[in-house]
Design an enzyme around this catalytic site. Structure first.
Site, PDB file in Angstrom:
ATOM      1  N   ASP A 387      38.594  46.391  80.472  1.00 48.09           N
ATOM      2  CA  ASP A 387      39.632  47.536  80.619  1.00 48.09           C
ATOM      3  C   ASP A 387      39.281  48.812  81.392  1.00 48.09           C
ATOM      4  O   ASP A 387      38.025  48.711  81.923  1.00 48.09           O
ATOM      5  CB  ASP A 387      39.906  48.104  79.099  1.00 48.09           C
ATOM      6  CG  ASP A 387      41.213  48.935  79.118  1.00 48.09           C
ATOM      7  OD1 ASP A 387      42.160  48.758  79.629  1.00 48.09           O
ATOM      8  OD2 ASP A 387      41.173  49.753  77.963  1.00 48.09           O
ATOM      9  N   GLU A 390      40.676  50.191  87.003  1.00 46.26           N
ATOM     10  CA  GLU A 390      41.333  50.268  88.163  1.00 46.26           C
ATOM     11  C   GLU A 390      40.495  51.090  89.343  1.00 46.26           C
ATOM     12  O   GLU A 390      41.061  50.822  90.375  1.00 46.26           O
ATOM     13  CB  GLU A 390      42.681  51.128  87.698  1.00 46.26           C
ATOM     14  CG  GLU A 390      43.902  50.333  86.941  1.00 46.26           C
ATOM     15  CD  GLU A 390      43.233  50.010  85.455  1.00 46.26           C
ATOM     16  OE1 GLU A 390      42.605  50.870  85.114  1.00 46.26           O
ATOM     17  OE2 GLU A 390      43.675  49.019  85.032  1.00 46.26           O
ATOM     18  N   ASP A 458      49.672  48.558  79.279  1.00 41.76           N
ATOM     19  CA  ASP A 458      50.020  49.031  78.355  1.00 41.76           C
ATOM     20  C   ASP A 458      51.831  49.132  78.506  1.00 41.76           C
ATOM     21  O   ASP A 458      52.282  50.265  78.973  1.00 41.76           O
ATOM     22  CB  ASP A 458      49.753  50.665  78.424  1.00 41.76           C
ATOM     23  CG  ASP A 458      48.264  50.412  78.138  1.00 41.76           C
ATOM     24  OD1 ASP A 458      47.662  49.526  77.743  1.00 41.76           O
ATOM     25  OD2 ASP A 458      47.892  51.622  78.396  1.00 41.76           O
TER      26      ASP A 458
HETATM   27  O1  MIG Z   1      42.928  54.843  77.310  1.00 38.57           O
HETATM   28  O2  MIG Z   1      40.819  50.723  74.621  1.00 38.57           O
HETATM   29  O3  MIG Z   1      45.349  48.965  78.277  1.00 38.57           O
HETATM   30  O4  MIG Z   1      44.772  47.656  75.724  1.00 38.57           O
HETATM   31  O5  MIG Z   1      43.931  49.149  73.509  1.00 38.57           O
HETATM   32  C1  MIG Z   1      43.339  53.664  76.841  1.00 38.57           C
HETATM   33  C2  MIG Z   1      42.103  51.397  74.273  1.00 38.57           C
HETATM   34  C3  MIG Z   1      42.390  52.609  76.929  1.00 38.57           C
HETATM   35  C4  MIG Z   1      44.181  50.831  77.557  1.00 38.57           C
HETATM   36  C5  MIG Z   1      44.320  49.466  77.375  1.00 38.57           C
HETATM   37  C6  MIG Z   1      44.510  48.984  76.010  1.00 38.57           C
HETATM   38  C7  MIG Z   1      43.633  49.435  74.894  1.00 38.57           C
HETATM   39  C8  MIG Z   1      43.083  51.167  75.213  1.00 38.57           C
HETATM   40  N1  MIG Z   1      42.889  51.191  76.576  1.00 38.57           N
END
Ligand code: MIG
Length: 753
Positions: A387, A390, A458
């Protein structure tokens, strides 16, 4: 700022395996990769090494070209590239001379300081599809886009950019197809005739070269095959990752994870995967476990596995600044983190607090990152969710002076996530010792299919996001990705029970079937919606498990041809105008035989467009004639799903997880049609890479409705099918009885009815 437009060529020579053309301001090189793929790279420097994150193939050693007065022609069996030398412009034709795509003769390639752009002719009837995860309609004509990987939390259905960069589009005009892959990792721009008075389309980037691959194959299937030949294809996913996946941010303790898993088994709702989102960690430190809430990770995973569940854990790139944290100390000592130009380490804040960011562009860092997964793999984790790559930090932006090796942020941002998933995939593949890891990433660049599945980030709990999500999945299928998910139910906000039910009914036909929800949202498990709805969701999940033999064979096709599992109708019905109608643009084929029409939760009838051919409604076997719009019922219990006449779908009995053996009967369903149809059935152990050395079971099934015959061709590969019986089930055979069971032997045999 000045504009420089590529001027006259003053020399043309062949050097090694490329054509070298010089102008006063730049140099152009032309390589032929295959008869249908030609690369043009126009550069002012050619200083940097010729490396690509996306491309894994090499150009041909030689090619055919000729110099005629002010023109150079490069010809292959499929494509003719005409290079006008005065000024230097490139135009592609089919071998028999039909124009496919070319530079706008006035502006062609040009620069504004470091920014490089290519202006191209726009045909009156031209449509564009592609770019992967992008807002807007299937036909991108009239839209413009930016590629700049972004943590697009709270995005709407018009937000651009989102998380991923796939600078690849397909152009359609005059009944022809072509495609362009702009291999440039800088922030890039695509304008499909949005603002150029219907004269031009253009693309460009903030820096780097005008480096593009032109694809001249006719037919989108052929273009996808070429594109994924060039940039690679996915490997077979672990079978368990195709089962139902239950996620949330977060199940807060091992007990909670186990309770949810147990409940699936108690309620006999099939499921394969539980997730741990960020709260399993100790202070959000990557590669750690919270000692209070997850005191015995191995015990937890063992217990999950004993119930037939796999666990996927999340990792973010940011490494917490903490003297007692080995990853931090080692990373600093070895210089593994991104820096400022003066050598200081760059610091950004994310979940763990102040963090440094690994330089995933460095092979040694990728190696180190990969090995660190032992902390998760030792207790038994086999799925790794990447995650925030980016990369994201609070405030979203990172200073452009941040350095990764000798490259600065603006040049690497769009590949950072891909390189993280590469490190994760290669590392965990080694640690798992022959088992297939499952990798999921949010950020991506062209070629990511080699390493990872993706999900669309999201989204929100709304009907418009349900439809939008499907459009994203279909579009990601046009850029080499096949294992794709959306947060079913919607990440932000709370879905109505009806939306939740409807979205789950799309789940069986989503390559990756995962429920997920943000922190603080209502619980989303199938039993949270009352008894009646629970039963509907259960049936939908069961449908997924029945279809697994078909889905698995579909992924095999992706590994061989790059054809995605979820296919916009544009792939097979390219010239049918109706499929681009915004009313029908979200419809898709799921594998070879199924057509799915996503529907919002608040209607019980919907217009569906059925393209050429005859179609059967899945749940009733009612036959429809194609090439027309039909208004069909769509109660929450029955998403409009159709089967193409002649369709062949292998199915199995309902099992509670992919771990379960099942009854050993492979059902071969066929739907009557007019023409002979084939299906390539594929099976292997679902868990290891031994399929790559011959341990698979593959056979072509041919259904000839005229002869009333189904032929099972000889089996290829050494793997013994886990199904010892074949059960034939006929649909639409006008009362003729086909249904029977036979032994599943490896030889050729035919069944007549
Ligand atoms: O700042 O890990 O897209 O699927 O549950 C949010 C927490 C960070 C973004 C991801 C989401 C995940 C969440 N993350």
């Amino acid at each position: 700022m000045q504009i420089e437009i590529l001027s006259n060529a003053n020399s043309v020579i062949q050097q090694d395996n490329y054509l070298l053309i010089q102008t006063a301001e730049a140099e152009a090189r032309v390589w032929v990769y295959s008869p249908t793929i030609i690369r043009v790279c126009i550069s002012k420097t050619f200083a940097q090494s010729d490396e690509s994150f996306a491309v894994i193939e090499k150009p041909l050693d030689n090619f055919t070209w000729q110099h005629l007065a002010d023109i150079v022609e490069v010809t292959t069996s499929a494509v003719k590239l005409v290079i006008n030398l005065k000024p230097l412009r490139f135009e592609f034709f089919t071998a028999d001379g039909q124009p496919l795509s070319g530079d706008d003769t006035r502006f062609g390639t040009n620069w504004q300081a470091e920014r490089v752009m290519n202006y191209r002719k726009l045909y009156p009837d031209e449509k564009f599809i592609g770019l992967g995860e992008k807002a807007g309609d299937l036909n991108r004509r009239g839209q413009n886009y930016v590629n700049w990987n972004t943590d697009a939390a709270l995005h709407t259905i018009t937000t651009d950019p989102l998380y991923k960069t796939f600078p690849f589009y397909i152009g359609l005009h005059s009944g022809l197809t072509y495609a362009v892959f702009f291999d440039n990792t800088h922030k890039s721009y695509f304008d499909f005739g949005a603002t150029t008075d219907e004269q031009m389309m253009w693309f460009g980037a903030d820096g780097g070269d005008m480096d593009y691959y032109f694809f001249g194959a006719q037919g989108i299937r052929n273009i996808l095959e070429d594109y994924t030949w060039l940039t690679g294809r996915m490997e077979m996913p672990p079978l368990w990752s195709l089962g139902y996946q239950q996620c949330r941010w977060s199940y807060m303790s091992a007990n909670e994870v186990l309770d949810v898993a147990r409940k699936f088994r108690e309620k006999q709702i099939p499921a394969d995967v539980m997730y741990c989102d960020i709260d399993y960690m100790d202070g959000y430190k990557i590669f750690t476990w919270n000692k209070e809430t997850f005191p015995d990770p191995k015990g937890m995973v063992d217990e999950l596995k004993s119930m037939g569940f796999q666990l996927v854990t999340i990792v973010d790139p940011g490494i917490k600044i903490d003297e007692n944290y080995p990853e931090y100390k080692e990373g600093v000592e070895k210089g593994y983190f991104a820096t400022y130009p003066n050598g200081e380490l760059f610091t950004g804040s994310v979940w763990p607090g102040r963090c440094h960011f690994p330089d995933f562009l460095n092979a040694e860092v990728r190696e180190w990152w990969g090995v660190s997964f032992k902390a998760l793999a030792d207790p038994g984790v086999e799925g790794f969710w990447n995650d925030m790559n980016e990369p994201a930090a609070w405030g979203q932006n990172m200073p452009w002076m941040v350095k990764f090796g000798d490259k600065f942020m603006p040049e690497i941002r769009n590949v950072y996530g891909m390189q993280m998933s590469r490190a994760t995939y290669n590392g965990t593949k080694r640690i798992l010792n022959g088992k297939r890891p499952f990798i999921l990433t949010r950020a991506a660049y062209a070629g990511t299919q080699r390493y990872s599945a993706v999900w669309t980030g999201d989204n929100a709990a709304s009907d418009e996001h349900l439809l939008f999500g499907q459009r994203l999945v279909n579009s990601l299928g046009l850029v080499g990705m096949s294992m794709i998910g959306v947060d079913i139910g919607g990440f932000m906000g709370n879905p109505t029970a009806e939306l939740m039910v409807r979205w789950n009914s799309l789940g069986p036909y989503t390559p990756m079937f995962r429920n997920h929800a943000a922190l603080g949202m209502t619980m989303r498990e199938p039993w949270q919606w009352g008894d009646d709805y629970e039963q509907i969701i259960k049936k939908d999940i069961e449908q997924r498990y029945k279809l697994l033999p078909y889905i698995y064979s579909g992924f095999y096709q992706s590994t061989k041809t790059g054809l995605p599992l979820s296919r916009t109708l544009a792939i097979d019905y390219t010239q049918d105008e109706n499929i681009y109608d915004t009313k029908y643009q979200n419809q898709f084929l799921f594998g070879d035989a199924l057509l799915v029409a996503p529907v919002i939760s608040t209607v019980d009838h919907v217009d569906v467009y059925l393209p050429a051919g005859d179609w059967y409604r899945l749940n009733t076997d009612e036959r429809f004639t194609g090439n027309q719009m039909v208004n069909v019922s769509c109660p929450l219990t029955d998403l409009p799903v159709f089967i193409k006449a002649g369709g062949i779908i292998p199915m199995q009995n309902i099992i509670q997880s992919t771990n379960e053996q099942g009854d050993g009967v492979l059902q071969i369903h066929i739907w009557n049609g007019d023409d002979t149809n084939t299906f390539v059935y594929y099976e292997d152990d679902g868990a290891t890479y031994s399929y790559q050395s011959g341990s698979y079971h593959k056979r072509t099934i041919t259904f000839d409705p005229q002869k009333r015959e189904i032929v099972f061709n000889p089996v290829e590969g050494e793997y013994q099918s886990k199904y010892h019986k074949l059960e034939l089930v006929g649909h639409g055979l006008d009362g003729v009885q086909l249904n029977r069971q036979i032994d599943n032997t490896n030889e050729v045999f035919a069944i007549s009815y």
